[in-house]
Design an enzyme around this catalytic site. Structure first.
Site, PDB file in Angstrom:
ATOM      1  N   ASP A   1     101.098 -35.609 -23.192  1.00 39.47           N
ATOM      2  CA  ASP A   1     102.091 -34.914 -24.022  1.00 39.47           C
ATOM      3  C   ASP A   1     102.266 -33.474 -23.532  1.00 39.47           C
ATOM      4  O   ASP A   1     103.154 -32.754 -23.995  1.00 39.47           O
ATOM      5  CB  ASP A   1     101.749 -34.984 -25.518  1.00 39.47           C
ATOM      6  CG  ASP A   1     100.431 -34.317 -25.864  1.00 39.47           C
ATOM      7  OD1 ASP A   1      99.692 -33.930 -24.936  1.00 39.47           O
ATOM      8  OD2 ASP A   1     100.133 -34.177 -27.064  1.00 39.47           O
TER       9      ASP A   1
ATOM     10  N   ASP B   1      99.946 -40.790 -23.787  1.00 44.33           N
ATOM     11  CA  ASP B   1      99.490 -40.010 -24.944  1.00 44.33           C
ATOM     12  C   ASP B   1     100.264 -40.377 -26.199  1.00 44.33           C
ATOM     13  O   ASP B   1     101.495 -40.529 -26.162  1.00 44.33           O
ATOM     14  CB  ASP B   1      99.743 -38.515 -24.690  1.00 44.33           C
ATOM     15  CG  ASP B   1      98.481 -37.777 -24.297  1.00 44.33           C
ATOM     16  OD1 ASP B   1      97.371 -38.323 -24.447  1.00 44.33           O
ATOM     17  OD2 ASP B   1      98.606 -36.631 -23.822  1.00 44.33           O
TER      18      ASP B   1
ATOM     19  N   LYS C   1      96.185 -42.777 -25.353  1.00 48.62           N
ATOM     20  CA  LYS C   1      95.176 -41.734 -25.590  1.00 48.62           C
ATOM     21  C   LYS C   1      95.538 -41.005 -26.879  1.00 48.62           C
ATOM     22  O   LYS C   1      96.713 -40.763 -27.150  1.00 48.62           O
ATOM     23  CB  LYS C   1      95.126 -40.738 -24.422  1.00 48.62           C
ATOM     24  CG  LYS C   1      94.145 -39.575 -24.679  1.00 48.62           C
ATOM     25  CD  LYS C   1      93.832 -38.787 -23.427  1.00 48.62           C
ATOM     26  CE  LYS C   1      94.850 -37.749 -23.040  1.00 48.62           C
ATOM     27  NZ  LYS C   1      95.140 -36.729 -24.076  1.00 48.62           N
TER      28      LYS C   1
ATOM     29  N   GLU D   1      87.770 -31.820 -22.943  1.00 47.67           N
ATOM     30  CA  GLU D   1      88.568 -30.675 -22.471  1.00 47.67           C
ATOM     31  C   GLU D   1      87.936 -29.357 -22.883  1.00 47.67           C
ATOM     32  O   GLU D   1      87.625 -29.132 -24.063  1.00 47.67           O
ATOM     33  CB  GLU D   1      90.010 -30.777 -23.010  1.00 47.67           C
ATOM     34  CG  GLU D   1      90.870 -29.600 -22.520  1.00 47.67           C
ATOM     35  CD  GLU D   1      92.364 -29.779 -22.690  1.00 47.67           C
ATOM     36  OE1 GLU D   1      92.810 -30.881 -23.093  1.00 47.67           O
ATOM     37  OE2 GLU D   1      93.091 -28.809 -22.405  1.00 47.67           O
TER      38      GLU D   1
HETATM   39  O1  KIV Z   1      98.580 -33.960 -22.222  1.00 46.32           O
HETATM   40  C1  KIV Z   1      97.816 -33.838 -21.258  1.00 46.32           C
HETATM   41  O2  KIV Z   1      98.232 -33.512 -20.144  1.00 46.32           O
HETATM   42  C2  KIV Z   1      96.399 -34.099 -21.467  1.00 46.32           C
HETATM   43  C3  KIV Z   1      95.465 -33.761 -20.354  1.00 46.32           C
HETATM   44  C4  KIV Z   1      95.343 -32.300 -20.243  1.00 46.32           C
HETATM   45  C5  KIV Z   1      94.144 -34.424 -20.509  1.00 46.32           C
HETATM   46  O3  KIV Z   1      96.012 -34.522 -22.504  1.00 46.32           O
END
Ligand code: KIV
Length: 277
Positions: free
Chosen positions: A49, A88, A118, A186
């Site tokens: 995201d 995501d 995710k 993270e």
């Molecule tokens: O949205 C994203 O790019 C992420 C990564 C930083 C793991 O969640």
């Protein structure tokens, strides 16, 4: 099996089985051409995201919608044949209830062809993760700095320092217990990332964490130097494509203004050249 030797995309169980083995390689992608470039090199590609900030100029990930994730997920999927795609779940698409999470996760997977979703959150999301996994939705968890919670975390700070370390470990254990096949860590201290990696049975994917994690991920535009609004300490720039692109655009503008472009080799004659006898 490592990404370079593989002919087909790994399944979530293959990613889980890489715990403690050769580090997993992953990057974010949002477009078909970028996905094509990384397909042979990455074990999985995340349609993050972060697309909202990187490609759409949003100030945070909070304004990212299901429709944006589906559009970019479909584009990335067209560029992949060997890497697994994870998409995501955007802010407010899963936090309300496990049923809401299932509806939106199922839509993301059905409409993009993603192998997994995710979502952000530890203990608080464990019930939702278990609900999704029991219904055929593989879940990658994301703990530590969870950008969708910047308003409660108070910004993009390092997470899990001092007394907060035990809470972060509890988050990691909860998502593993709930059935997540991997977890993104993270912006957490290196020693804590190593402790978590040693304590849970699923791969940890570090971003601003530790080389001891079971894998690494970066935002592709950060590591290529395409996104230059700011650079987190944990980003290593492997290229400066943004600078190169701007220099190329400036050259083009100069040549157009000076009527040096298009040159003879870029224009068409009125008649076809004579054929060779
Ligand atoms: O949205 C994203 O790019 C992420 C990564 C930083 C793991 O969640």
């Amino acid at each position: 099996m490592s990404a370079t030797a593989r002919k087909t995309a790994p399944l979530p169980d293959d990613i889980r089985a890489r715990k403690g083995g050769e580090p997993l390689v992953s990057l974010t992608a949002y477009t078909t051409p970028m996905a094509q470039l990384m397909d042979a090199h990455c074990d999985f590609v995340l349609v993050g995201d972060s697309v909202g900030m990187v490609l759409h100029g949003l100030e945070s990930t909070l304004g990212v919608t299901m429709e944006m994730m589906i559009l970019h997920g479909q584009a990335v999927k067209r560029g992949l044949s060997r890497a697994m795609m994870v998409v995501d779940m955007p802010f407010a698409s899963y936090e309300e209830s496990p049923a809401q999470a299932y509806r939106n996760a199922a839509r993301l997977m059905a409409e993009t062809g993603a192998g997994a979703v995710k979502l952000e959150g530890g203990v608080a999301m464990a019930e939702t993760i278990a609900f999704l996994v029991a219904r055929g939705v593989p879940v990658m968890a994301h703990i530590g700095l969870t950008p969708q919670s910047i308003n409660t975390l108070g910004g993009y700070k390092v997470q899990g320092r001092g007394a907060a370390a035990d809470r972060l470990l509890a988050d990691a254990e909860a998502v593993a217990e709930a059935g997540a096949f991997a977890v993104v860590l993270e912006k957490v201290p290196e020693t804590l990332a190593d402790r978590v990696t040693g304590a849970i049975p699923i791969p940890t994917i570090g971003i601003g964490a530790s080389a001891g994690c079971d894998g690494q991920i970066l935002v592709v535009d950060d590591m290529l130097g395409l996104f230059t609004a700011f650079k987190p300490k944990f980003v290593k720039r492997y290229a400066t494509l943004g600078e190169q692109a701007e220099a190329a655009i400036a050259d083009y503008a100069t040549e157009v203004r000076e009527r040096r472009f298009p040159a003879p080799e870029h224009v068409f004659a009125d008649t076809l050249p004579e054929q060779k006898k």
